[in-house]
Design a protein around this motif. Structure first.
Motif, mmCIF file in Angstrom:
data_model
loop_
_atom_site.group_PDB
_atom_site.id
_atom_site.type_symbol
_atom_site.label_atom_id
_atom_site.label_comp_id
_atom_site.label_asym_id
_atom_site.label_seq_id
_atom_site.Cartn_x
_atom_site.Cartn_y
_atom_site.Cartn_z
ATOM 1 N N GLN A 39 0.164 -0.939 -0.003
ATOM 2 C CA GLN A 39 -0.288 0.126 0.084
ATOM 3 C C GLN A 39 0.723 1.093 0.621
ATOM 4 O O GLN A 39 0.941 2.559 -0.500
ATOM 5 C CB GLN A 39 -1.255 0.173 1.522
ATOM 6 C CG GLN A 39 -2.405 1.076 0.915
ATOM 7 C CD GLN A 39 -3.069 0.678 0.409
ATOM 8 O OE1 GLN A 39 -3.039 -0.472 -0.231
ATOM 9 N NE2 GLN A 39 -3.381 1.638 -0.206
ATOM 10 N N LEU A 40 1.995 0.846 0.963
ATOM 11 C CA LEU A 40 2.824 2.595 1.038
ATOM 12 C C LEU A 40 3.388 2.214 -0.528
ATOM 13 O O LEU A 40 3.641 3.812 -1.058
ATOM 14 C CB LEU A 40 4.366 2.507 2.237
ATOM 15 C CG LEU A 40 4.837 3.094 2.518
ATOM 16 C CD1 LEU A 40 4.555 4.675 2.327
ATOM 17 C CD2 LEU A 40 5.800 2.980 2.379
ATOM 18 N N PHE A 41 3.670 1.414 -1.516
ATOM 19 C CA PHE A 41 4.612 1.789 -3.023
ATOM 20 C C PHE A 41 3.385 1.795 -3.678
ATOM 21 O O PHE A 41 3.674 3.379 -4.210
ATOM 22 C CB PHE A 41 4.847 0.438 -3.387
ATOM 23 C CG PHE A 41 5.348 -0.170 -4.272
ATOM 24 C CD1 PHE A 41 7.089 0.944 -4.476
ATOM 25 C CD2 PHE A 41 4.860 -0.211 -5.094
ATOM 26 C CE1 PHE A 41 7.280 0.352 -6.309
ATOM 27 C CE2 PHE A 41 5.191 -0.448 -7.179
ATOM 28 C CZ PHE A 41 6.712 -0.032 -7.336
ATOM 29 N N ILE A 42 2.654 1.894 -3.194
ATOM 30 C CA ILE A 42 1.036 2.185 -4.591
ATOM 31 C C ILE A 42 0.679 3.667 -4.209
ATOM 32 O O ILE A 42 1.018 4.404 -4.989
ATOM 33 C CB ILE A 42 -0.070 1.190 -4.273
ATOM 34 C CG1 ILE A 42 0.192 -0.006 -5.163
ATOM 35 C CG2 ILE A 42 -1.303 1.788 -5.377
ATOM 36 C CD1 ILE A 42 -0.909 -1.229 -4.375
ATOM 37 N N GLY A 43 0.968 4.243 -3.095
ATOM 38 C CA GLY A 43 0.225 5.853 -2.707
ATOM 39 C C GLY A 43 1.730 6.504 -2.981
ATOM 40 O O GLY A 43 1.175 7.243 -3.485
ATOM 41 N N SER A 44 3.221 6.262 -3.086
ATOM 42 C CA SER A 44 4.147 7.328 -3.358
ATOM 43 C C SER A 44 3.996 6.321 -5.056
ATOM 44 O O SER A 44 4.914 7.686 -5.797
ATOM 45 C CB SER A 44 5.362 6.407 -2.704
ATOM 46 O OG SER A 44 5.537 5.932 -1.176
ATOM 47 N N LYS A 45 3.965 5.893 -5.509
ATOM 48 C CA LYS A 45 4.036 5.673 -7.013
ATOM 49 C C LYS A 45 2.978 6.429 -7.633
ATOM 50 O O LYS A 45 2.767 7.352 -8.479
ATOM 51 C CB LYS A 45 3.820 4.204 -7.571
ATOM 52 C CG LYS A 45 3.513 4.105 -9.215
ATOM 53 C CD LYS A 45 3.139 2.963 -9.682
ATOM 54 C CE LYS A 45 3.643 3.276 -11.119
ATOM 55 N NZ LYS A 45 3.704 1.011 -11.300
ATOM 56 N N GLN A 46 1.705 6.878 -7.058
ATOM 57 C CA GLN A 46 0.658 7.513 -7.535
ATOM 58 C C GLN A 46 0.811 9.138 -7.315
ATOM 59 O O GLN A 46 0.745 9.812 -8.196
ATOM 60 C CB GLN A 46 -1.236 7.036 -6.748
ATOM 61 C CG GLN A 46 -2.326 7.994 -7.139
ATOM 62 C CD GLN A 46 -2.257 7.268 -8.673
ATOM 63 O OE1 GLN A 46 -1.718 6.585 -8.908
ATOM 64 N NE2 GLN A 46 -3.710 8.415 -9.143
ATOM 65 N N THR A 47 0.935 9.035 -6.052
ATOM 66 C CA THR A 47 1.588 10.001 -5.709
ATOM 67 C C THR A 47 2.833 11.195 -6.752
ATOM 68 O O THR A 47 2.814 12.458 -7.193
ATOM 69 C CB THR A 47 2.824 10.529 -4.814
ATOM 70 O OG1 THR A 47 1.324 10.203 -3.245
ATOM 71 C CG2 THR A 47 2.837 12.626 -3.745
ATOM 72 N N TYR A 48 3.834 10.217 -7.597
ATOM 73 C CA TYR A 48 4.287 10.666 -7.683
ATOM 74 C C TYR A 48 4.601 10.137 -9.264
ATOM 75 O O TYR A 48 5.113 12.073 -10.461
ATOM 76 C CB TYR A 48 6.014 9.508 -8.292
ATOM 77 C CG TYR A 48 6.816 9.024 -9.550
ATOM 78 C CD1 TYR A 48 8.397 10.286 -9.235
ATOM 79 C CD2 TYR A 48 7.076 8.983 -10.430
ATOM 80 C CE1 TYR A 48 8.843 10.360 -10.369
ATOM 81 C CE2 TYR A 48 7.810 8.613 -11.510
ATOM 82 C CZ TYR A 48 8.698 9.974 -11.678
ATOM 83 O OH TYR A 48 9.181 9.862 -12.626
ATOM 84 N N ARG A 49 3.188 9.784 -9.924
ATOM 85 C CA ARG A 49 2.813 10.270 -11.247
ATOM 86 C C ARG A 49 1.893 11.794 -10.849
ATOM 87 O O ARG A 49 1.570 12.371 -12.087
ATOM 88 C CB ARG A 49 1.340 9.035 -11.133
ATOM 89 C CG ARG A 49 2.546 7.814 -11.838
ATOM 90 C CD ARG A 49 1.228 6.545 -12.074
ATOM 91 N NE ARG A 49 0.358 6.829 -13.066
ATOM 92 C CZ ARG A 49 -0.910 6.774 -13.052
ATOM 93 N NH1 ARG A 49 -1.479 6.394 -12.427
ATOM 94 N NH2 ARG A 49 -1.164 7.290 -14.514
#
Length: 228
Positions: A39-49
């Motif tokens: 979940q942390l990885f997905i959130g970080s990736k979405q923020t980067y996008r």
């Protein structure tokens, strides 16, 4: 010998395996930890996008306005030329509000701003919006649209920036107002569909909702016509 067996016996009996309950508890805890990391990885990736898409929109918006403003400020500039005394006039906004044509004569000093094949020294630029899906602006297709520029140096029309949904050119008294509607090419970036009023201050309001949860932003500027 029997005494040695008695001392070794407790250590042997202590090496027993885990029970089924203990294994299940360990698996549940591990699953929670892995789910948290994912979940942390997905959130970080979405923020980067989201940050990357917004940066691209802002970069494209500044590039487009800077290029158009520079050409509009030169509109109508015509230093005296006995061979071609015609007045080039102010920027031309046709019946299509998503298009503008700008003409001026190259000053002839320093690096040439244009050098058309006919040798006239006339700079002739036309900016327009073309939707990649073939629809009339505002663009709503998957690939949105492009801000196209017809440039006398390249002898054709080329894309200046991509991710453009619409443009409005408004003739004021001694200036031109430019409104650009830019949308991110990446889909499903925003947490909810974004809606803006375009052009700003329109009455009645014309709302544009970016498809597929894309980011959307309006860029506006007013450019004075110096040579009118």
């Amino acid at each position: 010998m029997s005494n040695l067996y008695q001392y070794a016996s407790p250590g042997v009996h202590a090496q027993r395996g885990l029970t089924l309950v203990e294994i299940l508890v360990a698996l549940v805890i591990s699953a929670f930890l892995i789910a948290g990391v994912i979940q942390l990885f997905i959130g970080s990736k979405q923020t980067y996008r989201g940050h990357d898409a917004l940066s691209r929109i802002q970069e494209n918006g500044r590039l487009a306005l800077d290029n158009m403003a520079r050409d509009i400020r030169m509109a109508g500039y015509a230093p005296f030329d006995p061979a071609s005394p015609a007045t080039l006039g102010p920027p031309v906004v046709s019946g299509n509000p998503a298009q503008i044509r700008v003409r001026w004569r190259d000053p002839g000093t320093g690096p040439l701003q244009c050098n058309p094949a006919d040798g006239s020294g006339i700079c002739d630029r036309t900016y327009s919006i073309v939707c990649r899906g073939g629809e009339t602006p505002p663009c709503t297709g998957i690939n949105m649209g492009d801000l196209m520029v017809q440039h006398e140096l390249v002898g054709g029309t080329q894309s200046l920036i991509e991710g453009v949904a619409d443009m409005r050119i408004t003739n004021l008294v001694n200036s031109i107002r430019i409104d650009l509607l830019l949308v991110s090419l990446d889909r499903f970036v925003a947490t909810a569909p974004q809606t803006v009023t375009f052009p700003p201050g329109a009455n009645p309001a014309n709302n544009y909702t970016a498809p597929d949860r894309r980011l959307v932003q309006v860029f506006s500027t007013t450019v004075a016509i110096r040579n009118r």
